[in-house]
Motif scaffolding. Structure first.
Motif, PDB file in Angstrom:
ATOM      1  N   GLU A 103       0.797  -1.111  -0.076  1.00 42.40           N
ATOM      2  CA  GLU A 103       0.151   0.013   0.156  1.00 42.40           C
ATOM      3  C   GLU A 103       0.820   1.200   0.121  1.00 42.40           C
ATOM      4  O   GLU A 103       0.439   1.921  -0.908  1.00 42.40           O
ATOM      5  CB  GLU A 103      -0.925   0.152   1.209  1.00 42.40           C
ATOM      6  N   PRO A 104       1.935   1.395   0.987  1.00 42.77           N
ATOM      7  CA  PRO A 104       3.005   2.458   0.735  1.00 42.77           C
ATOM      8  C   PRO A 104       3.404   2.684  -0.744  1.00 42.77           C
ATOM      9  O   PRO A 104       3.863   3.805  -1.136  1.00 42.77           O
ATOM     10  CB  PRO A 104       3.830   2.338   1.789  1.00 42.77           C
ATOM     11  N   GLY A 139      -1.849  11.394   2.960  1.00 41.98           N
ATOM     12  CA  GLY A 139      -2.571  10.579   4.282  1.00 41.98           C
ATOM     13  C   GLY A 139      -2.047   9.038   4.491  1.00 41.98           C
ATOM     14  O   GLY A 139      -0.930   8.816   3.732  1.00 41.98           O
ATOM     15  N   ASP A 140      -2.731   8.325   4.971  1.00 40.65           N
ATOM     16  CA  ASP A 140      -2.791   7.082   5.295  1.00 40.65           C
ATOM     17  C   ASP A 140      -2.911   6.283   4.109  1.00 40.65           C
ATOM     18  O   ASP A 140      -3.770   6.265   3.669  1.00 40.65           O
ATOM     19  CB  ASP A 140      -3.390   6.698   6.617  1.00 40.65           C
ATOM     20  N   PRO A 141      -1.841   5.636   3.597  1.00 35.75           N
ATOM     21  CA  PRO A 141      -1.832   4.750   2.359  1.00 35.75           C
ATOM     22  C   PRO A 141      -3.056   3.789   2.532  1.00 35.75           C
ATOM     23  O   PRO A 141      -3.856   3.558   1.654  1.00 35.75           O
ATOM     24  CB  PRO A 141      -0.593   4.436   2.047  1.00 35.75           C
ATOM     25  N   TYR A 142      -3.028   3.181   3.666  1.00 33.52           N
ATOM     26  CA  TYR A 142      -4.062   2.004   3.790  1.00 33.52           C
ATOM     27  C   TYR A 142      -5.392   2.576   3.834  1.00 33.52           C
ATOM     28  O   TYR A 142      -6.157   1.945   2.916  1.00 33.52           O
ATOM     29  CB  TYR A 142      -3.714   1.316   5.195  1.00 33.52           C
ATOM     30  N   GLN A 143      -5.537   3.783   4.614  1.00 35.74           N
ATOM     31  CA  GLN A 143      -6.997   4.331   4.622  1.00 35.74           C
ATOM     32  C   GLN A 143      -7.498   5.010   3.239  1.00 35.74           C
ATOM     33  O   GLN A 143      -8.449   5.002   2.848  1.00 35.74           O
ATOM     34  CB  GLN A 143      -6.985   5.373   5.651  1.00 35.74           C
ATOM     35  N   THR A 144      -6.504   5.484   2.709  1.00 38.57           N
ATOM     36  CA  THR A 144      -6.570   6.271   1.354  1.00 38.57           C
ATOM     37  C   THR A 144      -7.197   5.166   0.359  1.00 38.57           C
ATOM     38  O   THR A 144      -8.245   5.376  -0.683  1.00 38.57           O
ATOM     39  CB  THR A 144      -5.550   7.082   0.882  1.00 38.57           C
TER      40      THR A 144
END
Length: 194
Positions: free
Chosen positions: A154-155, A165-170
């Motif tokens: 994800e990153p 922002g947070d790559p996991y959440q995005t």
């Protein structure tokens, strides 16, 4: 490939060499039959062809009865190389993670009390697959290169696509985007589409 294809392992039989090998291992271990009551799905990098050396086979499950799942895993795979099981409490309830190896392939079984199609690992895989299919082989190779440099999946996507922002959440938010919203965003952030 729609997200429903991931629900049946047979797509691996016609995939690349690693996907075919993954199919053989999972079939030989009988995991999907033995865990059928828990709706197992292979998630992660192998299904979407962005795995690198050392990538594991990530299997997600829906777990309503932790003790039953633990008994099955201990009985069937407890003697496997590197076998270990952990349980933890999260805001979503109990999470169980089981790790072991077969034919030098690391396997991880992740279970929580949520349908597999609603689990973050499944949603991440589906949106990543959509992005990979749209942006083509050049993007796929760039993801692999970052992963070889130590980035998690994800990153790596976030870095290439300049996600904030947070790559996991995005990526979870992007999972709900239709093509009319997703494609222009991708065209803007990856002009080298092939």
């Amino acid at each position: 490939m729609s997200s429903h294809v991931f629900m049946d392992l047979s797509y691996l039989k016609t995939g690349n060499a690693k996907q075919k090998e993954a199919y053989e291992i999972l079939t030989d271990l009988g995991i999907f039959g033995k865990l059928a009551a828990f709706s197992p799905v292979l998630a992660g990098t192998i299904p979407i062809n962005i795995d690198i050396e050392g990538s594991d086979l990530d299997i997600i499950c829906e777990m309503r009865e932790p003790e039953v799942l633990a008994q099955i895993l201990n009985a069937e795979y407890g003697s496997m190389q590197g076998y270990r099981m952990t349980r933890s409490e999260t805001a979503d309830g109990i999470v169980m993670v089981c790790n072991f190896a077969s034919r030098s392939w690391p396997l991880e079984i992740f279970a929580q009390n949520r349908p597999v199609t609603e689990q973050n690992a499944f949603k991440h895989m589906v949106i990543e697959h959509r992005v990979l299919e749209y942006l083509g082989p050049g993007f796929r190779e760039r993801v692999r290169a970052l992963k070889k440099d130590g980035f998690k999946t994800e990153p790596a996507f976030a870095r290439i696509l300049r996600l904030e922002g947070d790559p996991y959440q995005t990526l979870l938010e992007m999972y709900d985007w239709n093509d009319e919203k997703l494609h222009p965003f991708l065209d803007q952030n990856w002009p080298g589409r092939s």
